[in-house]
Design an enzyme around this catalytic site. Structure first.
Site, PDB file in Angstrom:
ATOM      1  N   ASP A 127      14.828   1.407  -4.323  1.00  0.00           N
ATOM      2  CA  ASP A 127      13.680   0.747  -4.939  1.00  0.00           C
ATOM      3  C   ASP A 127      13.045   1.688  -5.977  1.00  0.00           C
ATOM      4  O   ASP A 127      13.760   2.276  -6.784  1.00  0.00           O
ATOM      5  CB  ASP A 127      12.687   0.310  -3.856  1.00  0.00           C
ATOM      6  CG  ASP A 127      11.657  -0.692  -4.365  1.00  0.00           C
ATOM      7  OD1 ASP A 127      12.004  -1.877  -4.489  1.00  0.00           O
ATOM      8  OD2 ASP A 127      10.523  -0.287  -4.671  1.00  0.00           O
TER       9      ASP A 127
ATOM     10  N   TYR B 103       4.387  -0.341 -11.167  1.00  0.00           N
ATOM     11  CA  TYR B 103       5.191  -1.338 -11.875  1.00  0.00           C
ATOM     12  C   TYR B 103       4.731  -1.449 -13.327  1.00  0.00           C
ATOM     13  O   TYR B 103       5.543  -1.619 -14.244  1.00  0.00           O
ATOM     14  CB  TYR B 103       5.086  -2.693 -11.183  1.00  0.00           C
ATOM     15  CG  TYR B 103       5.872  -2.818  -9.907  1.00  0.00           C
ATOM     16  CD1 TYR B 103       7.031  -3.590  -9.859  1.00  0.00           C
ATOM     17  CD2 TYR B 103       5.461  -2.185  -8.743  1.00  0.00           C
ATOM     18  CE1 TYR B 103       7.758  -3.722  -8.678  1.00  0.00           C
ATOM     19  CE2 TYR B 103       6.172  -2.310  -7.562  1.00  0.00           C
ATOM     20  CZ  TYR B 103       7.320  -3.077  -7.537  1.00  0.00           C
ATOM     21  OH  TYR B 103       8.027  -3.201  -6.375  1.00  0.00           O
TER      22      TYR B 103
ATOM     23  N   HIS C 299      17.613  -4.275   1.617  1.00  0.00           N
ATOM     24  CA  HIS C 299      16.804  -3.463   0.721  1.00  0.00           C
ATOM     25  C   HIS C 299      16.159  -2.276   1.424  1.00  0.00           C
ATOM     26  O   HIS C 299      15.936  -1.237   0.811  1.00  0.00           O
ATOM     27  CB  HIS C 299      15.726  -4.354   0.096  1.00  0.00           C
ATOM     28  CG  HIS C 299      14.943  -3.708  -0.989  1.00  0.00           C
ATOM     29  ND1 HIS C 299      15.485  -3.403  -2.217  1.00  0.00           N
ATOM     30  CD2 HIS C 299      13.640  -3.306  -1.049  1.00  0.00           C
ATOM     31  CE1 HIS C 299      14.562  -2.851  -2.988  1.00  0.00           C
ATOM     32  NE2 HIS C 299      13.434  -2.771  -2.300  1.00  0.00           N
TER      33      HIS C 299
END
Length: 385
Positions: A177, A307, A361
């Site tokens: 990630d 982000y 994930h």
């Protein structure tokens, strides 16, 4: 570098406030639809919230977390929380591992056992690691950067300083990630110190080096890009919100623990190899330990800020640029994207590629033994260099 031992101690008043908020949840009306079709399932969330309010033992979770050797480092004004667990073996190899969103350093509690003490699992003590697991700036007990502009590249510089301050002139890096982006940035910006990087995710903003002699896309690469775009259109709304309106989202999630549990819990189900049954893989206690870390530290807004920063500094490489340190990649079947090896080889020196038999994930939580085996295999020849 100044560093001090750290222990978590959430005030009783914060626990009381959390329970009050959970019990006062104002449940949103909803049009009937199949479970999970439009996001988090209402009944599952009700059950989780009730457990959080009445059964979940944060103090037990706190004791478990505090069994990890935690510290706070001051790196030229940026305070960083990290776990530093020494390996049990003749010459432990230094490794910095980085979590992502909606994860935390808690993701690595089982993986640390496998990496630091392989002999306890039938492995070779010579494969042991000294593991440094920092909390990303703005996550958990690492305060947010004082100024804007801290994307994966700046975090990588921070990690390089941290490892230097801990006495590790050379080291390896691992991540998934957001942590995969930090690991790539470490290899790109500090190749003289990073022996190699192991990844279990490819940053979505990654674009390989291009030039006049760029080879056409292979069918596998073309299919990967098409599937990635389709996934972003149907499943990527969260990331677009994080990258474009983090402050708006933070105002809601920082005030509502139920909203926070919905936002994070839905991702643990959607991105894991759980077959639609989240508690086949994650217990309520494990889910709520992670979610509680976001709640008690009020870090949901500062975590999604990364982000925004990564959107402004995407993982793109200049014409002809290559990343020198070797790369290992573990492709887990329920990961949210599956790049072909050739896509990475356009930029990286890929020396190990593994198609994993299970997991998604959250590989460090879902399959810690499998991930540890891949990490040991990848770094085994590099630690001898």
């Amino acid at each position: 570098m100044q560093t001090t031992p750290f222990q978590i101690a959430v005030p009783d008043a914060d626990l009381d406030d959390l329970r009050r908020r959970l019990r006062a949840t104002r449940w949103a009306p909803a049009t009937p639809s199949p479970a999970w079709q439009q996001g988090v399932d209402r009944e599952w969330l009700r059950e989780l919230v009730a457990y959080w309010a009445d059964t979940f033992d944060w103090r037990a979770a706190e004791r478990k977390l505090n069994a990890l050797p935690q510290f706070i480092a001051d790196l030229d004004g940026q305070r960083v929380h990290y776990v530093h667990r020494r390996g049990e073996g003749p010459a432990p190899y230094p490794l910095v591992i980085t979590h992502g969103w909606p994860g935390s350093f808690f993701e690595f509690h089982a993986l640390l056992d496998h990496l630091c003490n392989p002999a306890a699992f039938g492995g070779d003590p010579a494969d042991s690691f000294d593991v440094v697991a920092p909390s990303l700036p703005g996550f958990g007990f690492s305060p947010a950067p004082a100024q804007a502009g801290s994307a994966a590249f700046q975090v990588a510089d921070c990690w390089a300083s941290l490892m230097q301050g801990l006495g590790y002139a050379r080291f390896g890096a691992q991540g998934g990630d957001l942590g995969a982006g930090v690991s790539v940035a470490l290899a790109a910006r500090h190749p003289e110190r990073v022996d190699g990087i192991h990844l279990n995710f490819l940053p979505s903003s990654y674009e390989p080096a291009v030039g006049a002699d760029r080879q056409p896309l292979t069918p596998a690469e073309d299919n990967y890009l098409r599937e990635k775009n389709e996934w972003a259109a149907l499943e990527g709304g969260y990331a677009h919100m994080h990258a474009t309106r983090p402050a708006t989202l933070a105002a809601s999630l920082n005030d509502s623990p139920t909203g926070l549990a919905a936002w994070i819990g839905e991702k643990f189900r959607a991105w894991s190899d759980c077959g639609g049954e989240i508690e086949r893989v994650f217990s309520k206690d494990d889910l709520l330990t992670d979610i509680s870390l976001y709640w008690f530290t009020q870090s949901i807004g500062t975590s999604v800020q990364m982000y925004w920063e990564n959107r402004l500094q995407p993982m793109r490489f200049a014409d002809g640029q290559r990343v020198a340190p070797p790369v290992g990649f573990a492709s887990f079947p329920k990961e949210i994207n599956h790049p072909p090896r050739s896509w990475l080889e356009r930029t990286f020196n890929v020396v190990q590629w593994s198609e994993m038999p299970g997991g998604g994930h959250f590989a460090a939580l879902e399959k810690p033994a499998l991930l540890a085996q891949e990490i040991r295999t990848f770094f085994r020849p590099l630690r001898k260099g």
